[in-house]
Design a protein around this motif. Structure first.
Motif, PDB file in Angstrom:
ATOM      1  N   LEU A 280       0.890  -1.737   0.068  1.00 58.89           N
ATOM      2  CA  LEU A 280      -0.283  -0.257  -0.027  1.00 58.89           C
ATOM      3  C   LEU A 280       1.313   0.573  -0.503  1.00 58.89           C
ATOM      4  N   GLN A 281       1.680   1.603   0.799  1.00 57.38           N
ATOM      5  CA  GLN A 281       2.596   2.418   0.829  1.00 57.38           C
ATOM      6  C   GLN A 281       3.477   3.020  -0.684  1.00 57.38           C
ATOM      7  N   ASN A 282       3.667   1.867  -1.446  1.00 58.98           N
ATOM      8  CA  ASN A 282       4.200   1.585  -2.800  1.00 58.98           C
ATOM      9  C   ASN A 282       3.642   2.104  -3.475  1.00 58.98           C
TER      10      ASN A 282
ATOM     11  N   LYS B  22       0.414   3.685  -3.146  1.00 59.30           N
ATOM     12  CA  LYS B  22       0.962   5.308  -2.702  1.00 59.30           C
ATOM     13  C   LYS B  22       1.610   6.418  -3.364  1.00 59.30           C
ATOM     14  N   LYS B  23       3.290   5.689  -3.229  1.00 59.85           N
ATOM     15  CA  LYS B  23       3.691   5.970  -3.354  1.00 59.85           C
ATOM     16  C   LYS B  23       3.657   6.236  -4.976  1.00 59.85           C
TER      17      LYS B  23
ATOM     18  N   VAL C 266       1.361   6.648  -7.213  1.00 61.47           N
ATOM     19  CA  VAL C 266       0.274   7.396  -6.969  1.00 61.47           C
ATOM     20  C   VAL C 266       0.470   8.830  -7.121  1.00 61.47           C
ATOM     21  N   MET C 267       1.388   9.036  -6.356  1.00 55.75           N
ATOM     22  CA  MET C 267       1.339  10.374  -5.712  1.00 55.75           C
ATOM     23  C   MET C 267       2.764  11.279  -7.320  1.00 55.75           C
TER      24      MET C 267
ATOM     25  N   PHE D 238      -1.667  14.270  -0.403  1.00 56.16           N
ATOM     26  CA  PHE D 238      -2.596  12.813  -0.022  1.00 56.16           C
ATOM     27  C   PHE D 238      -3.696  13.048   0.363  1.00 56.16           C
TER      28      PHE D 238
ATOM     29  N   LYS E 179      -7.408  12.072  -1.218  1.00 55.93           N
ATOM     30  CA  LYS E 179      -8.618  11.270  -1.142  1.00 55.93           C
ATOM     31  C   LYS E 179      -9.413  11.522  -0.493  1.00 55.93           C
TER      32      LYS E 179
ATOM     33  N   LYS F  33     -10.652  11.538  -4.353  1.00 57.91           N
ATOM     34  CA  LYS F  33     -11.786  10.342  -4.648  1.00 57.91           C
ATOM     35  C   LYS F  33     -13.301  10.008  -3.843  1.00 57.91           C
TER      36      LYS F  33
ATOM     37  N   THR G  58     -12.970   9.513   6.715  1.00 57.34           N
ATOM     38  CA  THR G  58     -11.635  10.233   6.597  1.00 57.34           C
ATOM     39  C   THR G  58     -11.333   9.752   7.758  1.00 57.34           C
TER      40      THR G  58
END
Length: 135
Positions: free
Chosen positions: A11-13, A15-16, A18-19, A28, A32, A35, A52
């Motif tokens: 998930l962290q990767n 997120k990276k 996507v950003m 982010f 969110k 989205k 959130t």
């Protein structure tokens, strides 16, 4: 085997990725909020706060930034703020959908149809298990 740690790292990767591919267009948190508005439009500010889990002030600040970038419109309907994406906001989310598709291809590279089907079933079971605990 620490599956939770592996899922967290995936998930962290993601997120990276996507950003990085949204090239600084959004934070982010802004992404969110965008989205949520994209998938639930129209949505109230309160619903975004609930989804959130962030404070009213934090979400309000993020929404003001999105509004300033002309990605959303906020309008007062009774006692609530209703959030909707603008055409520019929709364009960002269309770009995100392409990025999500690319992530999917990267994650499932060299997986057979059977492996993908099994993985999906296992992940859905894991999701069901955790949802039962957090409800």
């Amino acid at each position: 085997m620490d599956i939770g740690k592996t899922l967290f790292m995936i998930l962290q990767n993601m997120k990276k990725f996507v950003m990085k591919n949204l090239s600084g267009e959004l934070t982010f948190l802004g992404f969110k909020c965008l989205k949520i508005a994209y998938y639930k439009s129209p949505v109230t500010q309160k619903e975004i706060i609930e989804e959130t889990g962030l404070s009213k002030g934090t979400v309000s600040k993020a929404l003001r930034r999105l509004e300033k970038k002309r990605l959303i419109t906020r309008r007062r309907v009774g006692r609530k703020y209703q959030i909707e994406l603008t055409d520019e906001g929709m364009a960002v989310m269309k770009k995100f959908e392409k990025i999500a598709s690319e992530i999917n291809k990267i994650l499932l590279k060299d997986f057979s149809e059977e492996e993908m089907k099994n993985l999906k079933n296992l992940l859905e079971r894991m999701l069901k298990n955790i949802e039962q605990v957090v409800k």
